[in-house]
Design a protein around this motif. Structure first.
Motif, PDB file in Angstrom:
ATOM      1  N   VAL A  36       0.834  -1.206   0.000  1.00 45.75           N
ATOM      2  CA  VAL A  36       0.000   0.000   0.000  1.00 45.75           C
ATOM      3  C   VAL A  36       0.871   1.259   0.000  1.00 45.75           C
ATOM      4  O   VAL A  36       1.809   1.382   0.789  1.00 45.75           O
TER       5      VAL A  36
ATOM      6  N   TRP B 188      -2.168  -0.178  -4.340  1.00 42.91           N
ATOM      7  CA  TRP B 188      -1.840  -1.423  -3.651  1.00 42.91           C
ATOM      8  C   TRP B 188      -1.541  -2.492  -4.698  1.00 42.91           C
ATOM      9  O   TRP B 188      -1.789  -2.299  -5.894  1.00 42.91           O
TER      10      TRP B 188
ATOM     11  N   ALA C  63      -2.569   3.669   5.413  1.00 48.48           N
ATOM     12  CA  ALA C  63      -1.822   4.020   4.195  1.00 48.48           C
ATOM     13  C   ALA C  63      -0.920   5.228   4.378  1.00 48.48           C
ATOM     14  O   ALA C  63       0.060   5.399   3.639  1.00 48.48           O
TER      15      ALA C  63
END
Length: 207
Positions: A118, A132, A204
């Motif tokens: 990610v 991702w 993330a």
């Protein structure tokens, strides 16, 4: 907490003497009423209340995601309680300046394959690109991505769910003009096509 059977007038809800009667998960239960105390709370108790208040405010804001991400744990507890249980170490700082350690926050927990590789890229124009890796040999292409954008500045969130699939491997998002300078945290997890399974979430980053 003890289960009890309904009487001739049906279920009872409320306080009677030193007992509290209520309903939990379709069962009628009775438990001892909390004892009143005149003692001043200790510093540790005050700090625990501060932490609990901070967590409750955050999870209440993102409840729509929590309800999906912790759906597997609703047999014995609520989704909110499950979220609290699996996020016991996300508070940092010293009273009264507690804060949430966002990279540690888990907004989903399940057995589906989680996101890998990610990455989050942000620029000054408010563009955020989340990407991702998709592994065709072991991942279900039809799994749906659930992405949470949490604006720390105003304690508000934006959710994208159901319109991006695992195989898409990327999402482009633009902040609203009045939020370009706000700090936005991003999480990602996957939901199976039938909605019954979820993966662990991955933080993330922020931008």
């Amino acid at each position: 907490m003890t289960k009890y059977k309904n009487g001739p007038l049906g279920p009872f809800s409320g306080k009677l003497g030193d007992k509290v009667y209520s309903s939990w998960k379709n069962d009628d239960v009775v438990k001892d009423a909390p004892e009143k105390t005149t003692k001043e709370p200790t510093q540790r108790q005050l700090e625990q209340r501060e932490k609990f208040s901070l967590l409750t405010a955050f999870f209440s804001c993102i409840y729509d995601v929590i309800a999906v991400g912790f759906q597997a744990f609703t047999y014995k507890m609520t989704q909110m309680n499950a979220a609290m249980k699996f996020n016991t170490d996300i508070i940092t700082g010293v009273s009264p300046n507690f804060s949430i350690d966002y990279p540690k926050v888990l907004i989903s927990k399940g057995k589906l394959n989680g996101p890998i590789g990610v990455k989050l890229k942000c620029d000054a124009s408010g563009q955020m690109k989340l990407s991702w890796e998709f592994q065709a040999e072991c991942d279900q292409a039809t799994d749906r991505a659930c992405i949470l954008f949490y604006d720390e500045s105003i304690n508000d969130c934006f959710i994208i769910s159901g319109i991006v699939r695992r195989e898409d491997a990327a999402l482009l998002f633009f902040k609203q003009h009045d939020a370009i300078d706000d700090l936005v945290h991003v999480w990602l997890f996957f939901i199976s096509a039938n909605g019954r399974k979820v993966s662990n979430s991955v933080y993330a980053g922020n931008g």
